[in-house]
Design an enzyme around this catalytic site. Structure first.
Site, PDB file in Angstrom:
ATOM      1  N   ARG A 127       0.371  -1.807  -0.049  1.00 52.86           N
ATOM      2  CA  ARG A 127       0.119  -0.009   0.414  1.00 52.86           C
ATOM      3  C   ARG A 127       0.638   1.592  -0.206  1.00 52.86           C
ATOM      4  NH1 ARG A 127      -3.455  -0.001   4.564  1.00 52.86           N
ATOM      5  NH2 ARG A 127      -5.940  -1.727   3.371  1.00 52.86           N
ATOM      6  N   ARG A 246      -3.954   2.273  17.271  1.00 56.68           N
ATOM      7  CA  ARG A 246      -4.656   2.074  16.062  1.00 56.68           C
ATOM      8  C   ARG A 246      -4.426   2.535  14.650  1.00 56.68           C
ATOM      9  NH1 ARG A 246      -6.949  -1.472  14.255  1.00 56.68           N
ATOM     10  NH2 ARG A 246      -9.488  -2.680  14.260  1.00 56.68           N
ATOM     11  N   LYS A 247      -5.126   2.115  13.913  1.00 49.61           N
ATOM     12  CA  LYS A 247      -5.171   3.412  12.588  1.00 49.61           C
ATOM     13  C   LYS A 247      -5.659   4.539  13.042  1.00 49.61           C
ATOM     14  CE  LYS A 247      -7.749   1.748   9.316  1.00 49.61           C
ATOM     15  NZ  LYS A 247      -8.903   1.989   8.538  1.00 49.61           N
ATOM     16  N   GLY A 512     -16.753  -6.001   1.432  1.00 52.54           N
ATOM     17  CA  GLY A 512     -16.999  -7.803   1.381  1.00 52.54           C
ATOM     18  C   GLY A 512     -17.429  -8.477   3.226  1.00 52.54           C
ATOM     19  N   CYS A 517     -14.712  -1.638   4.501  1.00 47.62           N
ATOM     20  CA  CYS A 517     -13.145  -0.287   3.893  1.00 47.62           C
ATOM     21  C   CYS A 517     -13.969  -0.123   2.236  1.00 47.62           C
ATOM     22  CB  CYS A 517     -12.431  -1.363   3.639  1.00 47.62           C
ATOM     23  SG  CYS A 517     -12.076  -2.733   4.962  1.00 47.62           S
ATOM     24  N   GLY A 518     -14.953  -0.639   2.239  1.00 50.03           N
ATOM     25  CA  GLY A 518     -16.124   0.144   0.106  1.00 50.03           C
ATOM     26  C   GLY A 518     -16.867   0.849   1.301  1.00 50.03           C
TER      27      GLY A 518
HETATM   28 FE1  SRM Z   1     -10.044  -1.241   5.363  1.00 47.49          FE
HETATM   29  C1  SRM Z   1      -8.770  -4.172   7.314  1.00 47.49           C
HETATM   30  C2  SRM Z   1      -8.634  -2.401   2.544  1.00 47.49           C
HETATM   31  C3  SRM Z   1     -10.076   1.775   3.508  1.00 47.49           C
HETATM   32  C4  SRM Z   1     -12.586   0.006   7.716  1.00 47.49           C
HETATM   33  N1  SRM Z   1      -8.724  -2.889   5.220  1.00 47.49           N
HETATM   34  C5  SRM Z   1      -8.186  -4.190   6.528  1.00 47.49           C
HETATM   35  C6  SRM Z   1      -7.409  -4.572   5.583  1.00 47.49           C
HETATM   36  C7  SRM Z   1      -6.102  -4.129   6.065  1.00 47.49           C
HETATM   37  C8  SRM Z   1      -7.621  -6.334   6.611  1.00 47.49           C
HETATM   38  C9  SRM Z   1      -6.461  -7.510   5.898  1.00 47.49           C
HETATM   39  O1  SRM Z   1      -5.676  -7.687   6.185  1.00 47.49           O
HETATM   40  O2  SRM Z   1      -6.858  -8.352   4.478  1.00 47.49           O
HETATM   41  C10 SRM Z   1      -7.896  -4.763   4.423  1.00 47.49           C
HETATM   42  C11 SRM Z   1      -6.824  -5.137   2.814  1.00 47.49           C
HETATM   43  C12 SRM Z   1      -7.312  -6.200   1.507  1.00 47.49           C
HETATM   44  C13 SRM Z   1      -7.041  -6.035   1.011  1.00 47.49           C
HETATM   45  O3  SRM Z   1      -5.988  -6.916   0.115  1.00 47.49           O
HETATM   46  O4  SRM Z   1      -6.706  -4.562  -0.222  1.00 47.49           O
HETATM   47  C14 SRM Z   1      -8.392  -3.183   4.106  1.00 47.49           C
HETATM   48  N2  SRM Z   1      -9.274  -0.946   3.652  1.00 47.49           N
HETATM   49  C15 SRM Z   1      -9.730  -1.110   2.670  1.00 47.49           C
HETATM   50  C16 SRM Z   1      -9.027  -1.115   1.124  1.00 47.49           C
HETATM   51  C17 SRM Z   1      -7.935  -1.664   0.343  1.00 47.49           C
HETATM   52  C18 SRM Z   1     -10.544  -1.153   0.413  1.00 47.49           C
HETATM   53  C19 SRM Z   1     -10.380  -1.011  -0.885  1.00 47.49           C
HETATM   54  O5  SRM Z   1     -10.484  -1.407  -1.881  1.00 47.49           O
HETATM   55  O6  SRM Z   1     -10.100   0.603  -1.166  1.00 47.49           O
HETATM   56  C20 SRM Z   1      -8.737   0.798   1.597  1.00 47.49           C
HETATM   57  C21 SRM Z   1      -7.963   1.070   1.436  1.00 47.49           C
HETATM   58  C22 SRM Z   1      -7.407   2.687   1.981  1.00 47.49           C
HETATM   59  C23 SRM Z   1      -6.008   3.179   1.768  1.00 47.49           C
HETATM   60  O7  SRM Z   1      -5.935   3.589   0.998  1.00 47.49           O
HETATM   61  O8  SRM Z   1      -4.970   3.182   2.653  1.00 47.49           O
HETATM   62  C24 SRM Z   1     -10.000   0.371   2.947  1.00 47.49           C
HETATM   63  N3  SRM Z   1     -10.910   0.344   5.372  1.00 47.49           N
HETATM   64  C25 SRM Z   1     -11.067   1.329   4.225  1.00 47.49           C
HETATM   65  C26 SRM Z   1     -11.757   2.643   5.064  1.00 47.49           C
HETATM   66  C27 SRM Z   1     -12.828   3.191   4.339  1.00 47.49           C
HETATM   67  C28 SRM Z   1     -11.809   5.214   4.472  1.00 47.49           C
HETATM   68  O9  SRM Z   1     -11.151   4.981   5.516  1.00 47.49           O
HETATM   69  O10 SRM Z   1     -12.695   5.729   4.543  1.00 47.49           O
HETATM   70  C29 SRM Z   1     -12.621   1.892   6.122  1.00 47.49           C
HETATM   71  C30 SRM Z   1     -14.220   2.926   6.881  1.00 47.49           C
HETATM   72  C31 SRM Z   1     -13.091   3.709   7.825  1.00 47.49           C
HETATM   73  C32 SRM Z   1     -12.323   3.921   9.477  1.00 47.49           C
HETATM   74  O11 SRM Z   1     -11.378   2.713   9.487  1.00 47.49           O
HETATM   75  O12 SRM Z   1     -12.960   3.839  10.265  1.00 47.49           O
HETATM   76  C33 SRM Z   1     -11.491   0.389   6.916  1.00 47.49           C
HETATM   77  N4  SRM Z   1     -10.334  -2.178   7.173  1.00 47.49           N
HETATM   78  C34 SRM Z   1     -10.874  -0.899   7.835  1.00 47.49           C
HETATM   79  C35 SRM Z   1     -11.262  -1.867   9.566  1.00 47.49           C
HETATM   80  C36 SRM Z   1     -11.991  -2.094  10.492  1.00 47.49           C
HETATM   81  C37 SRM Z   1     -11.969  -0.456  11.694  1.00 47.49           C
HETATM   82  C38 SRM Z   1     -11.622  -1.049  12.937  1.00 47.49           C
HETATM   83  O13 SRM Z   1     -11.647   0.476  13.212  1.00 47.49           O
HETATM   84  O14 SRM Z   1     -12.273  -2.044  13.376  1.00 47.49           O
HETATM   85  C39 SRM Z   1     -10.732  -2.736   9.258  1.00 47.49           C
HETATM   86  C40 SRM Z   1      -9.898  -4.081   9.902  1.00 47.49           C
HETATM   87  C41 SRM Z   1      -8.552  -3.244  11.077  1.00 47.49           C
HETATM   88  O15 SRM Z   1      -7.824  -2.408  11.216  1.00 47.49           O
HETATM   89  O16 SRM Z   1      -8.624  -4.201  11.704  1.00 47.49           O
HETATM   90  C42 SRM Z   1      -9.431  -2.704   7.630  1.00 47.49           C
HETATM   91 FE1  SF4 Z   2     -11.079  -7.203   3.459  1.00 45.59          FE
HETATM   92 FE2  SF4 Z   2     -12.085  -4.621   4.192  1.00 45.59          FE
HETATM   93 FE3  SF4 Z   2     -13.297  -6.329   2.281  1.00 45.59          FE
HETATM   94 FE4  SF4 Z   2     -13.298  -6.460   5.063  1.00 45.59          FE
HETATM   95  S1  SF4 Z   2     -14.014  -4.460   4.043  1.00 45.59           S
HETATM   96  S2  SF4 Z   2     -13.371  -8.258   2.897  1.00 45.59           S
HETATM   97  S3  SF4 Z   2     -11.423  -6.191   5.470  1.00 45.59           S
HETATM   98  S4  SF4 Z   2     -11.222  -5.854   2.570  1.00 45.59           S
END
Ligand code: SRM
Ligand code: SF4
Length: 595
Positions: A127, A246-247, A512, A517-518
């Protein structure tokens, strides 16, 4: 500040002196392209944990498993370790399976490398950090070169929902070359995942917008540098912010459209003029986030800051310092900023932020929130051809279905950018792209390009449904996914486009799993992976399914749709399409097309 004394390289046992220090560690970098001072190669960086107060370290010791991993060896060690692992793998001294599990699955996230162990063992998603979502043709071609060797299935590039880029298929042995290549191109993957500040989201129309209130580019770059450029060594990776609980998400909006989605970020800056002085600044909203446990809209913090670099950096730094040292280290689900704000109470949190900012003695004045503009305003479209304030220049928004790009498609975009937009490509949180500064006289030629027509997946004038599609990664690569998303999303959007007519953009988001994340809760129609059952051959069997959310809002009236209107719907075309058509007709005035 708790800077620990630096250990010098010369004559000291250091993590890095066992092999030649990678040049990128010492590579001077600023996203602003400013001439930086020569880095001092004689100092070793402190760790992320070294900045934590004793009390925080004590809490971390009895904290979550991730806290223990970080204490056992700091996440920032990955900035150096990745070179050592790669060298050993290349030289046959070890295999990727022999990399310690905590490094493989956790610490490598500090270089932005996420092991996709469940779907593609031994391969990583890398990333980036793309502040304000601005990339160039050279970077696009570099992404293509990086992933191509992994084949068309695994070696792809994604535009993310944070206006960012992810490379797929990456192997550890190749990582140093990619990191060096990125750094040479003024970009980094450092501190883009796990307990770090995520990509800086800004306005995709920054500097090319006649309705612009603030140009977000310099501010996004400044925060990006604050987070991942070490001010002492002037190298990538800033340990000061390398051990958060955390993030952490920050978004800066540049206009009333709020393209950056401030209401779902930990810090959201909304441009508003000061009521008395007329000075442009930002109201600060805090704590917006999405997760399995809770989805929350930001709260107004009753703070306003001027829209200058010093004020914005100082505010973010003050909040980050409090979050870093006081955030929950025990329960990761309670470790987002919102919980800390609630623990303090908004008023007390504001007092703490103001006191922290004042302690930096930078002359930054945080005032009470200012009244938001009340004149009517209509959020504007990003896709298609639109005039810019610069005479004779146009911006052209292009659909990239579900944000997915093949290596060839990266090169096609790079070619378009070189030919029409001075090499610049803007990414949007809707996972599409904008070519800025296209000469008006060239627009027709651009629209006739092969890569925007025929079989190409790119379109400059897509339908209202397909053009506004967003999708998370899903089961293809993500181990947490309950369903496959991107391919389904693209196919079903195409199908819907052929079946119904709508008279305005309809934002369908796929995610998913409940991590969202979507961002399904901001969508017109949100599809979230969930269990479902279906009768097949007289038996009810489990099939990939979803929950459906309706009515999320973005922009000034941003509002989250928290409860699904449907659950347990199979995502197969025959089941989901009729449900979506019903919703499109009843909620969005869609009309079925004649067959
Ligand atoms: Fe996300 C975790 C992908 C935006 C909330 N997210 C993950 C992981 C890293 C889980 C994993 O290890 O597989 C996913 C990686 C999948 C992959 O192979 O791509 C993943 N998140 C994504 C992306 C790639 C979705 C996309 O297709 O665009 C986005 C990457 C953003 C970036 O460039 O940094 C992405 N994730 C988001 C957003 C939207 C946003 O930021 O506006 C959210 C909701 C907003 C937020 O964070 O408050 C989001 N992702 C999460 C969470 C729940 C966070 C929490 O507080 O529990 C997780 C799970 C975690 O962090 O434990 C997570
Ligand atoms: Fe993976 Fe985020 Fe999509 Fe869940 S919402 S399937 S953590 S990329």
């Amino acid at each position: 500040m708790r800077w620990v004394p630096f250990v010098t390289f010369v004559g000291a046992i250091s993590l890095v002196d066992a092999f030649t220090p990678p040049s990128s560690i010492n590579h001077k970098l600023s996203t602003l392209n400013v001439a930086a001072a020569e880095p001092d190669v004689t100092v070793e960086k402190p760790t992320g944990t070294s900045f934590l107060p004793e009390e925080t370290v004590e809490r971390a010791k009895v904290g979550s498993p991730v806290e223990k991993v970080k204490l056992a060896k700091d996440g920032t060690s990955a900035w150096v370790d990745v070179y050592e692992f790669a060298r050993k793998i290349r030289e046959g001294e070890m295999t990727w399976e022999e990399v310690e599990k905590a490094d493989l699955d956790t610490r490598l996230k500090w270089v932005g490398m996420l092991h996709r162990g469940k779907r593609t063992p031994g391969q990583f998603m890398m990333r980036m950090k793309v502040p304000n979502g601005i990339v160039n043709a050279d970077q696009m071609r570099f992404y293509a070169d990086c992933v191509e060797k992994y084949g068309p299935e695994k070696g792809v590039v994604d535009i993310t929902t944070r206006q960012n880029i992810q490379l797929r298929g990456v192997k550890i042995e190749d990582a140093p070359d990619i990191i060096e290549g990125l750094h040479a191109r003024n970009q980094t993957s450092f501190q883009s995942a796990l307990d770090n500040v995520r990509n800086m989201v800004g306005s995709p129309l920054a500097g090319i917008d006649d309705q612009e209130l603030v140009d977000t580019r310099e501010l996004c770059n400044a925060i990006n540098d604050l987070i991942s450029l070490d001010p002492v060594t002037n190298t990538r990776g800033n340990p000061r912010w390398g051990n958060l609980p955390r993030k952490f998400n920050i978004a800066i909006s540049g206009s009333r459209d709020d393209y950056a989605h401030t209401h779902i970020n930990d810090i959201g800056l909304q441009p508003v003029k000061h009521a008395e002085t007329g000075e442009m600044g930002f109201n600060v909203v805090l704590g917006g986030f999405m997760s399995i446990k809770r989805v929350a809209e930001s709260v107004d913090s009753d703070m306003w800051i001027p829209a200058d670099r010093n004020s914005v950096v100082t505010l973010c730094e003050a909040i980050l310092r409090i979050f870093r040292d006081e955030g929950n280290r025990k329960n990761r689900q309670l470790a987002r900023l919102m919980y800390l704000v609630e623990e303090y109470g908004v008023e007390k949190f504001k007092e703490a932020v103001v006191a922290e900012a004042e302690s930096y003695d930078r002359g930054v004045k945080i005032e009470d929130a200012q009244p938001a503009p009340s004149e009517p305003f209509e959020r504007r479209e990003l896709l298609g051809v639109h005039p810019q304030p610069q005479e004779g220049k146009m911006r052209v928004g292009i659909m990239v279905p579900a944000g997915r790009l093949s290596a060839q498609e990266c090169r096609d975009l790079a070619d378009l950018a070189d030919k029409y937009s001075g090499g610049e490509v803007r990414l949007t949180v809707e996972q599409n792209v904008i070519l800025p500064n296209v000469d008006e006289s060239d627009v027709d030629d651009l629209l006739k390009e092969d890569s925007l027509n025929g079989d190409s997946r790119f379109k400059a004038n897509p339908g209202f449904i397909e053009g506004n599609l967003v999708s998370c990664t899903g089961a293809e690569f993500c181990g947490l996914a309950l369903i496959e998303t991107k391919a389904n999303a693209e196919a079903l959007a195409k199908k819907l486009e052929s079946l119904v007519a709508v008279d305005r953009p309809i934002r369908i988001h796929w995610t998913g799993c409940p991590n969202s994340c979507g961002q399904v809760q901001v969508a017109d129609i949100g599809i979230m992976g969930a269990p479902a059952r279906k009768e097949i051959d007289g038996k009810k069997v489990a099939v990939p399914g979803c929950k459906i959310f309706v009515g999320g809002k973005i922009g000034e009236e941003g509002h989250l749709s928290l409860d699904p209107v449907k659950t347990g719907i199979p995502i197969s075309e025959e089941d989901l399409i009729p449900e979506l058509i019903d919703i499109l007709k009843s909620e969005f005035g869609a009309v079925e097309k004649k067959k």
